[in-house]
Design a protein around this motif. Structure first.
Motif, PDB file in Angstrom:
ATOM      1  N   VAL A  86       1.141   7.450  -7.640  1.00 53.52           N
ATOM      2  CA  VAL A  86       1.647   6.398  -8.385  1.00 53.52           C
ATOM      3  C   VAL A  86       1.882   5.060  -7.747  1.00 53.52           C
ATOM      4  O   VAL A  86       1.703   4.037  -8.342  1.00 53.52           O
ATOM      5  N   LEU A  87       2.111   4.943  -6.483  1.00 51.91           N
ATOM      6  CA  LEU A  87       2.262   3.450  -5.774  1.00 51.91           C
ATOM      7  C   LEU A  87       0.878   2.906  -5.976  1.00 51.91           C
ATOM      8  O   LEU A  87       0.832   1.786  -6.241  1.00 51.91           O
ATOM      9  N   LEU A  88      -0.284   3.559  -5.808  1.00 49.61           N
ATOM     10  CA  LEU A  88      -1.540   2.684  -5.694  1.00 49.61           C
ATOM     11  C   LEU A  88      -1.841   2.535  -7.190  1.00 49.61           C
ATOM     12  O   LEU A  88      -2.504   1.528  -7.461  1.00 49.61           O
ATOM     13  N   LEU A  89      -1.528   3.311  -8.264  1.00 48.40           N
ATOM     14  CA  LEU A  89      -1.780   3.179  -9.658  1.00 48.40           C
ATOM     15  C   LEU A  89      -1.173   1.941 -10.023  1.00 48.40           C
ATOM     16  O   LEU A  89      -1.796   1.024 -10.719  1.00 48.40           O
ATOM     17  N   ALA A 250      -6.173  -3.607   0.364  1.00 46.07           N
ATOM     18  CA  ALA A 250      -5.311  -3.763  -0.789  1.00 46.07           C
ATOM     19  C   ALA A 250      -4.457  -2.353  -0.651  1.00 46.07           C
ATOM     20  O   ALA A 250      -3.166  -2.665  -1.073  1.00 46.07           O
ATOM     21  N   VAL A 251      -4.634  -1.142  -0.111  1.00 44.82           N
ATOM     22  CA  VAL A 251      -4.022  -0.259   0.198  1.00 44.82           C
ATOM     23  C   VAL A 251      -2.705  -0.525   1.033  1.00 44.82           C
ATOM     24  O   VAL A 251      -1.520  -0.183   0.774  1.00 44.82           O
ATOM     25  N   VAL A 252      -3.033  -1.383   2.196  1.00 47.19           N
ATOM     26  CA  VAL A 252      -1.922  -1.553   3.311  1.00 47.19           C
ATOM     27  C   VAL A 252      -1.007  -2.803   2.727  1.00 47.19           C
ATOM     28  O   VAL A 252       0.221  -2.334   2.646  1.00 47.19           O
ATOM     29  N   VAL A 253      -1.420  -3.483   1.730  1.00 48.35           N
ATOM     30  CA  VAL A 253      -0.581  -4.604   1.082  1.00 48.35           C
ATOM     31  C   VAL A 253       0.279  -3.720   0.112  1.00 48.35           C
ATOM     32  O   VAL A 253       1.374  -3.946   0.177  1.00 48.35           O
ATOM     33  N   GLY A 257       4.402  -3.270   0.463  1.00 48.93           N
ATOM     34  CA  GLY A 257       5.466  -3.701  -0.799  1.00 48.93           C
ATOM     35  C   GLY A 257       6.253  -2.802  -1.064  1.00 48.93           C
ATOM     36  O   GLY A 257       7.556  -2.856  -1.198  1.00 48.93           O
ATOM     37  N   ALA A 258       5.688  -1.541  -1.204  1.00 46.72           N
ATOM     38  CA  ALA A 258       6.710  -0.477  -1.588  1.00 46.72           C
ATOM     39  C   ALA A 258       7.445  -0.142  -0.453  1.00 46.72           C
ATOM     40  O   ALA A 258       8.606   0.263  -0.753  1.00 46.72           O
ATOM     41  N   SER A 259       7.109  -0.066   0.593  1.00 45.88           N
ATOM     42  CA  SER A 259       7.982   0.213   1.796  1.00 45.88           C
ATOM     43  C   SER A 259       9.351  -0.672   1.804  1.00 45.88           C
ATOM     44  O   SER A 259      10.539  -0.380   2.135  1.00 45.88           O
ATOM     45  N   VAL A 260       9.042  -2.095   1.693  1.00 44.71           N
ATOM     46  CA  VAL A 260       9.883  -3.280   1.826  1.00 44.71           C
ATOM     47  C   VAL A 260      10.908  -2.713   0.618  1.00 44.71           C
ATOM     48  O   VAL A 260      12.103  -2.946   0.781  1.00 44.71           O
ATOM     49  N   PHE A 273       4.060  -2.887  -7.394  1.00 50.16           N
ATOM     50  CA  PHE A 273       3.380  -3.786  -8.429  1.00 50.16           C
ATOM     51  C   PHE A 273       3.333  -5.242  -7.942  1.00 50.16           C
ATOM     52  O   PHE A 273       2.504  -5.921  -7.935  1.00 50.16           O
ATOM     53  N   VAL A 274       4.614  -5.727  -7.292  1.00 46.71           N
ATOM     54  CA  VAL A 274       4.652  -6.967  -6.680  1.00 46.71           C
ATOM     55  C   VAL A 274       3.584  -7.262  -5.880  1.00 46.71           C
ATOM     56  O   VAL A 274       2.717  -8.392  -5.859  1.00 46.71           O
TER      57      VAL A 274
END
Length: 437
Positions: A86-89, A250-253, A257-260, A273-274
């Motif tokens: 879902v995060l990658l989506l 892209a996956v790392v970014v 972002g999700a981790s932060v 998403f950001v």
């Protein structure tokens, strides 16, 4: 530091069998849904419902335990795979958002967001105050507030996959739905964090200020330092040979972002998403392999796993059945009517307003997250959790046919044709300057 032992053979086997079962059934039912004129997401959501206590676990518990992990720790492994999906989506959805177009239609996005959020949220709070029996632990006000948030959310992952499956991501209305849904969900994540604090340590000025600072901080850093850094990384990755560097970057970014976002007390999907917005379309053509894996493997696993904890047998209670009917009615009328009102107030025509209302009405797995949060905190009991998830499924099923019917009467514009070309094949080699985030 002690060495962590690897996953045991029994846990590994349980994980592999469960993952295979979920993915296989999600793909089969997704294909069936497509044949029936619905997007794959409908079948993928229902696959988890069929495997869970609503059917298989209720009728054939031995078979269910053989196909799905019985231990919570093993099931959490599948949840982790679904969460990655879902995060990658959501991140990939952010790369396709046309910010220049949305800047020109920011009045419409703001009107749809406000009306589409406030109307159903207030209606949900009012209904929640009338429902005292379903509350999990005797906190009716907190129960009503949680129900209001559940009515107000707009499931960004579900909307993204629905628009993608139906080939509508390039339409201006589709872009407007994504932006308005993003604003709605950002507000709902903020309110949900406050309600979580109220249910645990109490609602204090410090908790409110911390949440506000976190939200403003994420946006400010993303628009300045984050924008420059991500643009540089993605530009270099796009110039490299092959698609591997761009996909990895892209996956790392997105995960960063999700981790932060999650570390600051907000939902991880908001940060993902950001991050996707920052990636933009600078390497869109080379992200096609990632998009394929996410849409065909990871996202179906997430959607299937979302229905596993739902128990439709609880609706055999007539009182709960009537409660469910009332909640579904308020959810649909409030969200659809509010979004339609906002679209019309912003100058969109009637068919565009119907399309916006249909898209914003889809709650999907974001509502499941709200329901699970309320259940974990004791605000919802098992029965109310089932009802709220039922709203997510019903509204997700309603959205596609209404979207298709409404947009069929909205002419395709030239800018939409160019956007479709960019989404499907990437920007042309001679494209101009990069898009700002």
């Amino acid at each position: 530091m002690d060495v962590i032992p690897p996953l045991g053979p029994e846990s590994l086997l349980s994980f592999l069998v469960g993952l295979t079962t979920l993915l296989l059934l999600a793909r089969l039912l997704g294909g069936l849904a497509t044949r029936l004129g619905l997007p794959r997401i409908v079948g993928e959501l229902l696959s988890g419902v069929l495997l869970g206590p609503s059917l298989l676990t209720h009728l054939f518990p031995a078979l269910a335990h053989a196909l799905l992990p019985a231990e919570p720790g093993d099931m959490h492994l599948i949840d982790a795979v679904g969460q990655l999906g879902v995060l990658l989506l959501v991140g990939i959805t952010g790369t396709h958002l046309d910010l220049p177009m949305l800047r020109t239609r920011r009045r419409a996005a703001l009107a749809v967001s406000l009306c589409g959020l406030l109307v159903p949220m207030l209606a949900g709070i009012g209904l929640g105050l009338l429902l005292t029996a379903p509350a999990g632990d005797g906190r009716p006000v907190l129960f009503a507030l949680f129900l209001g948030v559940a009515m107000g959310v707009t499931a960004l992952p579900v909307i993204a996959k629905t628009l993608t499956d139906m080939g509508l991501l390039h339409r201006n209305v589709g872009q407007l739905i994504l932006m308005a849904g993003t604003v709605d969900d950002a507000v709902c994540w903020f309110v949900l964090s406050l309600l979580t604090a109220a249910a645990t340590v109490g609602l204090t000025v410090g908790a409110v200020m911390s949440s506000v600072v976190s939200l403003v901080g994420i946006v400010a850093v993303a628009a300045t330092v984050g924008r420059v850094a991500v643009c540089t990384v993605m530009r270099r990755a796009a110039r490299a040979e092959g698609s591997a560097p761009a996909v990895a970057a892209a996956v790392v970014v997105v995960l960063l972002g999700a981790s932060v976002s999650h570390a600051l007390g907000m939902e991880a999907v908001f940060g993902a998403f950001v991050a996707g917005l920052l990636c933009g379309d600078r390497a869109a053509a080379k992200l096609a392999p990632l998009r394929t894996v996410v849409l065909t493997v990871l996202a179906p696993i997430f959607l299937a796993s979302a229905g596993l904890r739902m128990d439709l047998t609880a609706l055999g209670d007539p009182m709960l059945a009537w409660t469910a009917l009332a909640i579904v009615a308020v959810a649909v009328v409030g969200k659809f009517g509010g979004a339609y009102l906002g679209a019309r107030l912003s100058g969109l025509n009637g068919w565009e307003g119907l399309a916006v209302g249909a898209g914003m009405n889809a709650r999907g797995v974001v509502e499941v997250i709200v329901a699970m949060t309320g259940f974990r905190l004791g605000v919802f009991d098992v029965r109310m959790y089932t009802v709220v998830v039922l709203v997510a499924i019903v509204t997700s099923v309603m959205a596609p046919p209404m979207l298709r019917a409404a947009l069929a009467r909205v002419p395709l514009r030239s800018d939409e044709q160019r956007r479709r070309q960019r989404i499907e094949h990437g920007p042309p080699v001679t494209a101009g300057r990069d898009r700002g985030a």
